[in-house]
Structure formats: C-alpha cells, structure tokens
Design an enzyme around this catalytic site. Structure first.
Site, PDB file in Angstrom:
ATOM      1  N   HIS A  60       0.813  -1.222   0.000  1.00  0.00           N
ATOM      2  CA  HIS A  60       0.000   0.000   0.000  1.00  0.00           C
ATOM      3  C   HIS A  60       0.847   1.272   0.000  1.00  0.00           C
ATOM      4  O   HIS A  60       0.391   2.337   0.417  1.00  0.00           O
ATOM      5  CB  HIS A  60      -0.969  -0.020   1.191  1.00  0.00           C
ATOM      6  CG  HIS A  60      -1.933  -1.160   1.130  1.00  0.00           C
ATOM      7  ND1 HIS A  60      -2.613  -1.629   2.230  1.00  0.00           N
ATOM      8  CD2 HIS A  60      -2.340  -1.935   0.097  1.00  0.00           C
ATOM      9  CE1 HIS A  60      -3.384  -2.647   1.868  1.00  0.00           C
ATOM     10  NE2 HIS A  60      -3.245  -2.856   0.586  1.00  0.00           N
ATOM     11  N   CYS A 120       2.695  13.629  -7.586  1.00  0.00           N
ATOM     12  CA  CYS A 120       1.798  14.694  -8.028  1.00  0.00           C
ATOM     13  C   CYS A 120       0.395  14.129  -8.204  1.00  0.00           C
ATOM     14  O   CYS A 120       0.230  13.020  -8.709  1.00  0.00           O
ATOM     15  CB  CYS A 120       2.286  15.299  -9.347  1.00  0.00           C
ATOM     16  SG  CYS A 120       1.268  16.693  -9.866  1.00  0.00           S
ATOM     17  N   CYS A 128       0.559  14.332 -14.750  1.00  0.00           N
ATOM     18  CA  CYS A 128       1.943  14.575 -14.319  1.00  0.00           C
ATOM     19  C   CYS A 128       2.461  13.359 -13.562  1.00  0.00           C
ATOM     20  O   CYS A 128       1.804  12.868 -12.654  1.00  0.00           O
ATOM     21  CB  CYS A 128       1.998  15.815 -13.427  1.00  0.00           C
ATOM     22  SG  CYS A 128       3.648  16.130 -12.751  1.00  0.00           S
TER      23      CYS A 128
HETATM   24  C1  BV8 Z   1      -8.951  -1.659  -5.081  1.00  0.00           C
HETATM   25  C2  BV8 Z   1      -2.928   2.777   2.619  1.00  0.00           C
HETATM   26  C3  BV8 Z   1      -9.738  -1.534  -7.272  1.00  0.00           C
HETATM   27  C4  BV8 Z   1      -3.527   4.109   2.934  1.00  0.00           C
HETATM   28  C5  BV8 Z   1      -4.733   1.119   2.703  1.00  0.00           C
HETATM   29  C6  BV8 Z   1     -13.154  -7.512  -2.379  1.00  0.00           C
HETATM   30  C7  BV8 Z   1     -14.074  -7.665  -1.391  1.00  0.00           C
HETATM   31  C8  BV8 Z   1     -14.487  -6.528  -0.660  1.00  0.00           C
HETATM   32  C9  BV8 Z   1     -13.970  -5.262  -0.902  1.00  0.00           C
HETATM   33  C10 BV8 Z   1     -13.064  -5.113  -1.899  1.00  0.00           C
HETATM   34  C11 BV8 Z   1     -12.666  -6.225  -2.645  1.00  0.00           C
HETATM   35  N1  BV8 Z   1     -11.751  -5.788  -3.520  1.00  0.00           N
HETATM   36  C12 BV8 Z   1     -11.574  -4.433  -3.380  1.00  0.00           C
HETATM   37  C13 BV8 Z   1     -12.364  -4.017  -2.396  1.00  0.00           C
HETATM   38  C14 BV8 Z   1     -12.443  -2.638  -1.922  1.00  0.00           C
HETATM   39  C15 BV8 Z   1     -11.335  -2.279  -0.911  1.00  0.00           C
HETATM   40  C16 BV8 Z   1     -11.475  -3.131   0.326  1.00  0.00           C
HETATM   41  O1  BV8 Z   1     -10.803  -4.122   0.503  1.00  0.00           O
HETATM   42  N2  BV8 Z   1     -12.362  -2.660   1.217  1.00  0.00           N
HETATM   43  C17 BV8 Z   1     -12.522  -3.353   2.508  1.00  0.00           C
HETATM   44  C18 BV8 Z   1     -12.584  -2.330   3.579  1.00  0.00           C
HETATM   45  C19 BV8 Z   1     -13.714  -4.234   2.503  1.00  0.00           C
HETATM   46  N3  BV8 Z   1     -10.010  -2.453  -1.495  1.00  0.00           N
HETATM   47  C20 BV8 Z   1      -9.512  -1.394  -2.198  1.00  0.00           C
HETATM   48  O2  BV8 Z   1     -10.080  -0.330  -2.338  1.00  0.00           O
HETATM   49  C21 BV8 Z   1      -8.129  -1.606  -2.802  1.00  0.00           C
HETATM   50  N4  BV8 Z   1      -8.143  -1.106  -4.162  1.00  0.00           N
HETATM   51  O3  BV8 Z   1      -9.651  -2.616  -4.867  1.00  0.00           O
HETATM   52  O4  BV8 Z   1      -8.876  -1.019  -6.281  1.00  0.00           O
HETATM   53  C22 BV8 Z   1      -9.064  -1.201  -8.507  1.00  0.00           C
HETATM   54  C23 BV8 Z   1      -8.467  -2.224  -9.169  1.00  0.00           C
HETATM   55  C24 BV8 Z   1      -7.863  -1.923 -10.405  1.00  0.00           C
HETATM   56  C25 BV8 Z   1      -7.882  -0.596 -10.899  1.00  0.00           C
HETATM   57  C26 BV8 Z   1      -8.472   0.433 -10.132  1.00  0.00           C
HETATM   58  C27 BV8 Z   1      -9.056   0.123  -8.900  1.00  0.00           C
HETATM   59  C28 BV8 Z   1      -7.052  -0.742  -2.063  1.00  0.00           C
HETATM   60  C29 BV8 Z   1      -6.930  -1.190  -0.660  1.00  0.00           C
HETATM   61  C30 BV8 Z   1      -5.763  -0.433   0.016  1.00  0.00           C
HETATM   62  C31 BV8 Z   1      -6.232   0.807   0.734  1.00  0.00           C
HETATM   63  N5  BV8 Z   1      -5.119   1.439   1.469  1.00  0.00           N
HETATM   64  N6  BV8 Z   1      -3.666   1.708   3.311  1.00  0.00           N
HETATM   65  C32 BV8 Z   1      -3.354   4.494   4.386  1.00  0.00           C
HETATM   66  O5  BV8 Z   1      -2.739   3.701   5.151  1.00  0.00           O
HETATM   67  O6  BV8 Z   1      -3.824   5.583   4.723  1.00  0.00           O
HETATM   68  S1  BV8 Z   1      -5.607  -0.129   3.551  1.00  0.00           S
HETATM   69  C33 BV8 Z   1      -5.180   0.066   5.228  1.00  0.00           C
HETATM   70  O7  BV8 Z   1      -6.253  -0.502   5.952  1.00  0.00           O
HETATM   71  C34 BV8 Z   1      -3.965  -0.670   5.699  1.00  0.00           C
HETATM   72  O8  BV8 Z   1      -2.911  -0.613   4.780  1.00  0.00           O
HETATM   73  C35 BV8 Z   1      -4.510  -2.086   5.893  1.00  0.00           C
HETATM   74  O9  BV8 Z   1      -4.571  -2.761   4.660  1.00  0.00           O
HETATM   75  C36 BV8 Z   1      -5.924  -1.812   6.350  1.00  0.00           C
HETATM   76  C37 BV8 Z   1      -6.005  -1.858   7.841  1.00  0.00           C
HETATM   77  O10 BV8 Z   1      -5.975  -3.217   8.190  1.00  0.00           O
HETATM   78  P1  BV8 Z   1      -4.909  -3.741   9.288  1.00  0.00           P
HETATM   79  O11 BV8 Z   1      -3.555  -3.282   8.912  1.00  0.00           O
HETATM   80  O12 BV8 Z   1      -5.162  -5.165   9.479  1.00  0.00           O
HETATM   81  O13 BV8 Z   1      -5.278  -2.893  10.605  1.00  0.00           O
HETATM   82  P2  BV8 Z   1      -6.585  -3.020  11.525  1.00  0.00           P
HETATM   83  O14 BV8 Z   1      -6.547  -1.836  12.405  1.00  0.00           O
HETATM   84  O15 BV8 Z   1      -7.794  -3.289  10.696  1.00  0.00           O
HETATM   85  O16 BV8 Z   1      -6.313  -4.333  12.390  1.00  0.00           O
HETATM   86  C38 BV8 Z   1      -5.225  -4.372  13.271  1.00  0.00           C
HETATM   87  C39 BV8 Z   1      -5.133  -5.822  13.708  1.00  0.00           C
HETATM   88  O17 BV8 Z   1      -4.007  -5.956  14.565  1.00  0.00           O
HETATM   89  C40 BV8 Z   1      -6.346  -6.300  14.505  1.00  0.00           C
HETATM   90  O18 BV8 Z   1      -6.639  -7.599  14.091  1.00  0.00           O
HETATM   91  C41 BV8 Z   1      -5.847  -6.300  15.968  1.00  0.00           C
HETATM   92  O19 BV8 Z   1      -6.470  -7.285  16.737  1.00  0.00           O
HETATM   93  C42 BV8 Z   1      -4.385  -6.624  15.756  1.00  0.00           C
HETATM   94  N7  BV8 Z   1      -3.466  -6.126  16.792  1.00  0.00           N
HETATM   95  C43 BV8 Z   1      -3.525  -4.931  17.435  1.00  0.00           C
HETATM   96  N8  BV8 Z   1      -2.435  -4.803  18.285  1.00  0.00           N
HETATM   97  C44 BV8 Z   1      -1.677  -5.934  18.102  1.00  0.00           C
HETATM   98  C45 BV8 Z   1      -2.330  -6.775  17.144  1.00  0.00           C
HETATM   99  N9  BV8 Z   1      -1.844  -7.965  16.768  1.00  0.00           N
HETATM  100  C46 BV8 Z   1      -0.652  -8.362  17.335  1.00  0.00           C
HETATM  101  N10 BV8 Z   1       0.041  -7.598  18.242  1.00  0.00           N
HETATM  102  C47 BV8 Z   1      -0.441  -6.398  18.647  1.00  0.00           C
HETATM  103  N11 BV8 Z   1       0.266  -5.684  19.550  1.00  0.00           N
HETATM  104 ZN    ZN Z   2       2.961  17.635 -11.210  1.00  0.00          ZN
END
Ligand code: BV8
Ligand code: ZN
Length: 322
Positions: free
Chosen positions: A132, A140, A145
């Site tokens: 990601h 940009c 661009c």
């Molecule tokens: C796309 C960067 C299309 C930005 C991020 C299929 C099914 C359903 C939905 C979709 C699908 N395909 C696509 C989608 C849509 C969407 C999606 O998946 N939506 C979800 C919400 C259902 N996907 C997209 O939009 C992707 N793009 O599909 O484009 C396309 C294709 C071709 C051409 C054009 C378009 C893009 C997805 C990426 C988005 N960007 N990040 C930023 O960071 O600001 S995603 C971001 O959220 C993170 O990178 C990560 O992926 C996600 C967060 O999840 P986690 O990292 O797991 O964090 P979370 O807080 O949820 O959980 C933490 C875990 O840790 C918990 O389990 C907790 O218990 C545990 N924990 C906590 N403390 C500890 C621990 N474990 C161990 N030790 C600890 N101490």
């Molecule tokens: Zn530019």
C-alpha cells in the site's frame, strides 16, 4: 549485559514446538503484515480508536474523493501519521522478520503498513513488498503529471502543516511542580483545534507547479502498485508449493491483500495467525493443521523465529536505520 535467565515463553510450548519444527523445514514462506505489528512501537492501528481520526473514519480519509474534497484535512491526517511514525522505533517483530529474511532465502514479507518501520529495521528490500505504498513517498496528484519522490522524511512536510504544540511553561508538571516543556498537541483528538490551511501552503509539484502533491500511499478504490503485484505473482508462480503463511497483526479484511492467505493455502500452505484478538482470523478460517498465537506480535514473533534466527530481543538503537 542481557541476563541469561530464560525468559518465560509467551507461546504455549506444544504449539511452539510444532510451529518451529514446521518453520525450520519450510522453504517457501510468506508473512502478511498489518497495523498490529507496529502497535507495540506506539502507532495506532486502523481499527484503534474505533477507526476514527478526529471525527473522520480513517478509511474515508484514505480516498481520492476525500483528497479532492478537502486536501488540507487529508494532508493534516497524513502529516500527523508521518510525524508519529518518525517519532517511534521499529520493535522486535520488525527486526525478527528482517533477520528471518536474511536466514531464509524463500521467505517474503507482504506489508500493508505504510509507516516505514520494516525498512528502518533493515528488512532486505528484495524480500519486502510494500502493498500500500509509503507515508514517506509523495507524488503529483495531477493525472497527467508523473512526478514522484521517494524517501521524503521532511517533518512537517511543509511549514503550514506543523503540528501545534503547547508553549514552554504553559503547563506545570505536577510531579516536579516545574514548568513543562512544550509538547505536541494531539490533533487526532477532535477537541484540539486544527490550524486553518490555505491551499497555497500545501505541498505543490516542483514539475508541473500547479499540481498538489499527495502521499505516495494506495487509497481505497485505487489499484496497488503494478510492479509490486507482478513481483508477488511471480514469487507465487515460482513456488511449486508454499509451506507457510504467517498472518501477523492484521484483521485481513482489506483486498486484494487479504486474498494472499487463500492463494497460499491453495499451494498447500499451513497458516499461522499472530493477533492480539482471538476473533480476528482470516475470512477463510483457521483449521487443525494451522496455528493461532494470541498476543503481542512484538513478543511472539521473535519467540517463534528463535530456532532459526536466535535470540534478538537485545536490539542496539543503532539498528534503527531511521
Ligand atoms: C482496489 C494505505 C480496485 C492508505 C490502505 C473484495 C471484497 C471486498 C472489498 C473489496 C474487494 N476488492 C476491493 C475491495 C475494496 C477495498 C477493500 O478491501 N475494502 C474493505 C474495507 C472491505 N479495497 C480497495 O479499495 C483496494 N483497491 O480494490 O482497487 C481497482 C483495481 C484496479 C484498478 C483500479 C481500482 C485498495 C486497498 C488499500 C487501501 N489502502 N492503506 C493508508 O494507510 O492511509 S488499507 C489500510 O487498511 C492498511 O494498509 C490495511 O490494509 C488496512 C487496515 O488493516 P490492518 O492493517 O489489518 O489494521 P486493523 O486496524 O484493521 O487491524 C489491526 C489488527 O491488529 C487487529 O486484528 C488487531 O487485533 C491486531 N493487533 C492490534 N495490536 C496488536 C495486534 N496484533 C498483534 N500484536 C499487537 N500488539
Ligand atoms: Zn505535477
């Protein structure tokens, strides 16, 4: 000098043995990382604080639509996360993964994290795939661009985004009854005022001059970096079988990242989930031949890898390549 007294294991003995036996004979291994890996370093997860940054769902702010609507707010969100990431350190989980990559040729890390902590822990770049993007890359936002810049660690990225602080002496430290040093105000708290921002003061593209720069991360609705996806596809294709996939600190709910668990399973992989929350298992479940290690990744991962990488808990600060 580290005390030699054996530290109590944080992992049930039986599971540790069966896992380490499998790890040592595994030749094709994947680790899928999420925000939970960086939680012990002090970075909030996406789910943390109800997934909210101020009053906004972090997932809503991480979209091209939000940036088009209010680039100032989105830049305050990302500048805040850059600032936080620059003021924490990689933890033993990041270092253990980097060391396993040096010890196991057929090991690859797929990280959803954009915080830069795995690279700072010295994880070999050839076996680290940032799915990601990174908070420290910018590009940009103008469609025509192609300007991009990597490893921009300027904090704040522009003066206008400086995080407001208390001023010296504003607060008395009750323990010492002396004036407290100036400290950052927590702008993730909606009760803290955000400075007004003028578009002209946001980072602009040095090439086309008119385009606004945006964080080099993948926003929801955007495709993942093609070169990264191709590299992973090639690695999976080259693997006749895959022995193990470790799903570490992720809720595995975002796609296509979460789909790698099933792809690995299709190639015979056993799954090891390391998560603080026992309910957070991959959509395709955890079976008898798999493992679930409940707890803090920063403690569990070094323990699990000890049979291959040795004891890495004593990490010299100099190791942080930040
Ligand atoms: C796309 C960067 C299309 C930005 C991020 C299929 C099914 C359903 C939905 C979709 C699908 N395909 C696509 C989608 C849509 C969407 C999606 O998946 N939506 C979800 C919400 C259902 N996907 C997209 O939009 C992707 N793009 O599909 O484009 C396309 C294709 C071709 C051409 C054009 C378009 C893009 C997805 C990426 C988005 N960007 N990040 C930023 O960071 O600001 S995603 C971001 O959220 C993170 O990178 C990560 O992926 C996600 C967060 O999840 P986690 O990292 O797991 O964090 P979370 O807080 O949820 O959980 C933490 C875990 O840790 C918990 O389990 C907790 O218990 C545990 N924990 C906590 N403390 C500890 C621990 N474990 C161990 N030790 C600890 N101490
Ligand atoms: Zn530019």
């Amino acid at each position: 000098m580290a005390s030699t007294a054996a530290r109590p294991s944080v992992v049930p003995e039986k599971d540790l043995e069966s896992f380490q036996a499998h790890l040592s004979k595994s030749t094709r291994i994947i680790a899928l990382l999420g925000a939970g890996v960086s939680a012990s370093s002090g970075l909030p997860t996406f789910r943390g604080a109800g997934g909210l940054w101020r009053t906004h769902a972090a997932q809503q702010l991480a979209t091209p639509e939000a940036f088009a609507r209010d680039p100032g707010l989105v830049w305050q969100f990302y500048n805040y996360r850059r600032h936080m990431a620059l003021n924490v350190k990689p933890n033993p989980a990041h270092y253990a993964l980097a060391e396993l990559a040096r010890k196991k040729e057929g090991f690859i890390t797929l990280s959803q994290n954009v915080d830069g902590l795995s690279p700072r822990a010295g994880h070999p770049a050839s076996s680290l795939k940032l799915l990601h993007g990174s908070l420290f890359d910018v590009k940009c936002s103008d469609f025509f661009c192609k300007y991009t810049e990597v490893d921009n660690y300027t904090d704040p990225i522009v003066p206008a985004l400086a995080i407001p602080t208390t001023s010296d002496g504003d607060e008395i430290d009750p323990t010492t009854n002396s004036a407290r040093q100036a400290r950052d105000l927590d702008i993730s708290d909606e009760n803290v005022d955000l400075p007004e921002l003028d578009l002209a003061h946001l980072p602009h593209c040095p090439t086309c001059k008119t385009g606004l720069l945006r964080p080099g991360v993948v926003w929801f609705g955007e495709a993942l970096p093609v070169n990264v996806m191709d590299d992973i596809e090639e690695w999976i294709e080259k693997s006749k079988t895959i022995d193990l996939i470790m799903v570490i600190g992720t809720s595995a709910r975002v796609y296509p990242a979460a789909a790698y668990v099933d792809q690995a399973r299709e190639k015979g992989a056993r799954v090891a989930v390391i998560n603080m929350d026992k309910n957070d298992i991959p959509a395709s479940g955890v079976y008898k031949r798999d493992w679930f290690f409940e707890g803090d990744a920063a403690k569990i991962v070094p323990e699990l890898f000890k049979s291959v990488i040795g004891d890495i808990t004593e990490i010299p600060d100099a190791a942080d390549r930040g």
